[in-house]
Design an enzyme around this catalytic site. Structure first.
Site, PDB file in Angstrom:
ATOM      1  N   ARG A   1      27.361  32.194 -56.221  1.00 40.78           N
ATOM      2  CA  ARG A   1      26.735  31.711 -57.455  1.00 40.78           C
ATOM      3  C   ARG A   1      25.455  32.506 -57.682  1.00 40.78           C
ATOM      4  NH1 ARG A   1      22.882  27.001 -58.473  1.00 40.78           N
ATOM      5  NH2 ARG A   1      22.931  26.801 -60.741  1.00 40.78           N
TER       6      ARG A   1
ATOM      7  N   HIS B   1      18.671  30.666 -65.867  1.00 44.39           N
ATOM      8  CA  HIS B   1      17.986  30.081 -64.722  1.00 44.39           C
ATOM      9  C   HIS B   1      16.490  30.324 -64.890  1.00 44.39           C
ATOM     10  CE1 HIS B   1      18.783  28.621 -60.392  1.00 44.39           C
ATOM     11  NE2 HIS B   1      17.480  28.480 -60.617  1.00 44.39           N
TER      12      HIS B   1
ATOM     13  N   GLU C   1      19.563  23.265 -64.483  1.00 43.70           N
ATOM     14  CA  GLU C   1      18.496  22.271 -64.427  1.00 43.70           C
ATOM     15  C   GLU C   1      17.611  22.243 -65.667  1.00 43.70           C
ATOM     16  OE1 GLU C   1      18.051  22.290 -59.535  1.00 43.70           O
ATOM     17  OE2 GLU C   1      16.305  22.744 -60.782  1.00 43.70           O
TER      18      GLU C   1
ATOM     19  N   ASN D   1      22.787  19.511 -58.591  1.00 40.30           N
ATOM     20  CA  ASN D   1      21.857  20.011 -57.573  1.00 40.30           C
ATOM     21  C   ASN D   1      21.124  18.817 -56.979  1.00 40.30           C
ATOM     22  OD1 ASN D   1      22.690  22.479 -58.529  1.00 40.30           O
ATOM     23  ND2 ASN D   1      20.733  23.019 -59.481  1.00 40.30           N
TER      24      ASN D   1
ATOM     25  N   TYR E   1      18.623  17.378 -53.705  1.00 44.48           N
ATOM     26  CA  TYR E   1      17.751  17.687 -52.576  1.00 44.48           C
ATOM     27  C   TYR E   1      17.232  16.437 -51.877  1.00 44.48           C
ATOM     28  CZ  TYR E   1      17.821  22.503 -54.112  1.00 44.48           C
ATOM     29  OH  TYR E   1      18.240  23.760 -54.457  1.00 44.48           O
TER      30      TYR E   1
ATOM     31  N   GLU F   1      23.780  23.170 -55.829  1.00 45.28           N
ATOM     32  CA  GLU F   1      22.647  23.458 -54.948  1.00 45.28           C
ATOM     33  C   GLU F   1      22.439  22.280 -54.010  1.00 45.28           C
ATOM     34  OE1 GLU F   1      18.906  24.590 -56.715  1.00 45.28           O
ATOM     35  OE2 GLU F   1      19.871  25.878 -58.210  1.00 45.28           O
TER      36      GLU F   1
END
Length: 452
Positions: A85, A128, A173, A297, A299, A355
């Protein structure tokens, strides 16, 4: 730690149909900001403002991927992944408004061709966060016209590459682009304003919607979608449930709802009434164009409560384990998030974890990097994905963030998210133990699938 991540036997993630990859983004790794016909991006400008980026760091050189791309793609392949990616830098493709830079297209074509020659699929993100500065000079994402400029950029890229790109992502995002960039000012272009943040968010989502039919026309054999960062929120006390629900609505429902439901969440529109963006008739029809997948994504999580004034505040989890960047390690949050998405959206398309990773204070000692915490992070989060799959969530792939240490935006180079250590003075790459464990897991999976 073991030198191989373990997946439950008979897990769908063990199947060759489940896709594993690694991820990067253009500004974070490429460098060569003045080469190949590239123009300035908003991040080049932002980095030049004193105090905006830790240590005064910038992306001028980064990982020098622009020159070292071939060895980097060989390194990606050596990990045994199914896909890479990456993102394309808008400033390399359209360094002037209507002037297509063939050098920029050729740079990415050689990377894509190399990946395919090595048997890897290519997942490309079109945006991005590196908006050309000349567009920011005219208002950036506060200017509705930027959404149409993005659609033109998407047309240029997809007409050139067509189905050579396996999977297209419009935006990475949009929460970060809009809210960190235009609402809170901690990312480029550094604008602070509630109304500005919500206006930028709408124009980003409009850009996504405008690009979708163009991408489908130019690359009918590829998949097309969009990537969201999503943080599940938890109430500290029962009376704080409303606070947690609102934070999820603002954090990611605000961006996913218009795509999958065709509207913005009412709870956010009501609370932010004076900051509502201008939404023209037909905008939501454009934004809700069908997608083939969404990327998530993940985290960490957030814990919140109402303070004495009824405002929502974060509750630090001081007793929990945190990564070097200060984010709590909470793998259960990934399972919970995926299940919540399945519950909320009856038309939820296939999901890729695009991610997932951890920052560490990694040191290369005698040619080795023992990143034990990151190994534990990946192992537990892979199991968290498997738990969601077992409960019916259609997750089709997982990308580790990141392939290698890189420019971590406002944190500069102090935060290392890579599975591969980068010595920024020599540009030497060293596989960390997490990369070795990831590689060994994928090699073992491949052998098992070959042997039936």
């Amino acid at each position: 730690m073991t030198n191989q991540f373990q997946l439950p036997r008979h897990s769908r993630m063990c199947s060759s149909e489940f896709l594993f990859g690694v991820a990067t983004s253009s500004y974070q790794i490429e460098g060569a900001v003045k080469e190949g016909g590239r123009c300035d991006s908003i991040w080049d400008t932002f980095c030049r403002v004193p105090g905006k980026v830790d240590n005064g760091d910038n992306g001028d050189i980064a990982c020098d991927h622009y020159h070292l791309w071939e060895q980097d793609i060989e390194m990606v392949h050596s990990l045994g992944v199914d896909a890479y990616r990456m993102s394309i830098a808008w400033p390399r493709i359209l360094p002037e408004e209507d002037a297509v830079n063939v050098k920029g297209l050729s740079f990415y074509e050689q990377i894509i061709d190399k990946c395919h020659a090595l048997g890897m699929k290519v997942y490309v993100t079109l945006y991005h966060w590196d908006l050309p500065q000349y567009l920011e000079d005219r208002g950036g994402w506060l200017n509705r016209e930027t959404a149409y400029k993005f659609a033109h950029y998407a047309d240029v890229v997809s007409r050139y590459f067509g189905d050579k790109i396996d999977v297209y992502t419009t935006l990475n995002e949009p929460f970060v682009s809009a809210f960190l960039g235009y609402r809170w000012g901690v990312h480029a272009p550094g604008i602070c304003g509630e109304s500005e943040g919500f206006l930028a968010s709408h124009h980003l989502m409009l850009a996504h919607g405008l690009a979708m039919p163009i991408l489908r026309k130019n690359a009918p054999g590829a998949k097309h979608g969009v990537v969201f960062n999503a943080t599940p929120f938890y109430a500290e006390r029962e009376r704080d449930i409303g606070a947690a629900e609102y934070k999820e609505a603002e954090n990611f429902h605000w961006f996913i709802d218009p795509v999958l439901k065709g509207n913005y969440p009412k709870v956010v529109l009501d609370r932010e009434f004076e900051h509502r963006p201008m939404i023209l008739e037909g905008d939501l029809d454009i934004i809700s164009a069908p997608v083939d997948y969404i990327g998530i994504n993940y985290y960490s999580r957030g814990v919140v409560r109402y303070d004495e004034n009824g405002d929502i505040e974060s509750v630090p989890q001081t007793d929990a384990e945190h990564t070097y960047i200060g984010w709590e390690i909470y793998p259960q949050g990934l399972t919970d998030l995926l299940l919540r998405l399945k519950t909320r959206y009856s038309n939820l398309p296939p999901i890729y974890i695009t991610e997932n990773g951890a920052a560490g204070n990694d040191q290369c000692v005698d040619g080795a990097v023992d990143d034990e915490q990151r190994q534990h992070y990946f192992q537990t989060h892979l199991l968290a994905v498997d738990q969601a799959i077992e409960q019916g969530v259609n997750v089709q792939g997982y990308f580790a963030w990141s392939l290698m240490d890189n420019f971590e935006w406002a944190f500069g180079y102090a935060q290392r998210f890579g599975m591969v250590h980068v010595d920024y003075h020599t540009q030497k790459r060293t596989l960390k133990q997490s990369a070795i464990a990831y590689r060994n897991m994928l090699l073992a999976r491949s052998e098992e699938n070959k042997n039936g």
